[in-house]
Design an enzyme around this catalytic site. Sequence first.
Site, mmCIF file in Angstrom:
data_model
loop_
_atom_site.group_PDB
_atom_site.id
_atom_site.type_symbol
_atom_site.label_atom_id
_atom_site.label_comp_id
_atom_site.label_asym_id
_atom_site.label_seq_id
_atom_site.Cartn_x
_atom_site.Cartn_y
_atom_site.Cartn_z
ATOM 1 N N ASP A 175 -26.455 -40.444 67.008
ATOM 2 C CA ASP A 175 -25.095 -41.586 66.732
ATOM 3 C C ASP A 175 -23.641 -40.406 66.112
ATOM 4 O OD1 ASP A 175 -26.216 -40.984 64.401
ATOM 5 O OD2 ASP A 175 -25.843 -43.007 63.752
ATOM 6 N N ASP A 180 -22.104 -40.850 63.787
ATOM 7 C CA ASP A 180 -22.083 -40.234 62.132
ATOM 8 C C ASP A 180 -23.041 -38.960 61.971
ATOM 9 O OD1 ASP A 180 -23.939 -42.225 61.927
ATOM 10 O OD2 ASP A 180 -24.093 -42.160 59.537
ATOM 11 N N ASP A 197 -26.109 -38.790 61.706
ATOM 12 C CA ASP A 197 -27.447 -39.181 60.947
ATOM 13 C C ASP A 197 -28.635 -39.865 61.175
ATOM 14 O OD1 ASP A 197 -27.026 -41.480 61.355
ATOM 15 O OD2 ASP A 197 -26.884 -41.780 58.873
ATOM 16 N N SER A 251 -22.323 -46.454 61.466
ATOM 17 C CA SER A 251 -23.775 -45.699 62.551
ATOM 18 C C SER A 251 -23.551 -45.838 63.729
ATOM 19 C CB SER A 251 -24.557 -46.156 62.003
ATOM 20 O OG SER A 251 -25.999 -45.596 62.553
#
Length: 350
Positions: A299, A301, A303, A140
């Site tokens: 960010d 990834d 999400d 993340s």
Amino acid sequence: MEFDRRWLDPDKAGAELAARAAEIAADPELLAECFGGELEFGTAGLRGILDAGTARMNRLTVGKATQGLARVLLEDHDCPGVAIAYDSRHFSREFAEEAAGILAANGVHVWIYPELMPTPALSYAVRELGCQSGIMITASHNPPEYNGYKVYWSDGAQLPPQHAAAIAAQMEALDVFDDVRTMDYEQARAQGLITLLGRETDDKFLSHVLDQINDRQAVAQVTDAFRMVYTPFHGTGYQQIPYVLEQLGIRYLHCVPEQMVIDGTFPTVKSPNPETPESFALAQKLAKEVDAQLILGSDPDADRVAIQVKDRKGDYVQISGNQTGVLLLDYLIGAKRRAGTLPENPVALK
């Protein structure tokens, strides 16, 4: 603490991990950090610093988690399959392919993206393909020395607590060297046990995203004057997010060029966390050059997002998650009113 000397065996641990384990074994303090416990598996899966050791993210700890997942998936029934995606971090692709090979060795079919993809695309693939589970290799918004292993269930959401506990229990019973079934990734692909997800899956995902647009007219009314800056912080949002914004009708979209480069070291920020205002330094510089009203950052990834807006002084200020939620709710109420789709007694649930 009893050190498992099998970590020093290149035939068991692999040459790189064995060499690094030997260095760690010579440093008592580092040995305690890396081998003094195990990464805890929870609803967010695994997350930790990349290094050799039972308490670190590496090929073997990923393998143990995957074998635990495979046992849970196969406990009561045949598993219809698992989807896998990965982000731009160090070893993300290697960990994804390692997990795919282990699942294949356990008789679980795998669908895997051949290039880095945002977490929401992974959630979509789980549902679209009818998978029982999904794996996203990402840490993340953590600093670059981290990586992680997120597990999703058949609804495309993160793992429920009861399934996380079941996987953790299976992992406790596993020996990382003797109990993890493995298979060469390319061999598994050749045997049809691993399927690469093609462009059509991504296209269908983006089509569903665009179907969520409520009020194109709201954008059309400001498009001639509205200027926006976007940054993916070297992560997976670099393709899909600009595409969706352009399809939405954002005419003057400026992407931070230095941060559109895929790089797991995240060289332009201390940490690729959009909730940290100082991460937007380069985006603010570009925003001032083009006189943008809004900055959006995602960010690694993709999400998690954060936004900054220009205030009356011409400075860019961060909007908190709670503030963003209120603004989105206000917009949705207005959009549904304009479209005549607002229910008679509307309710907002938080």
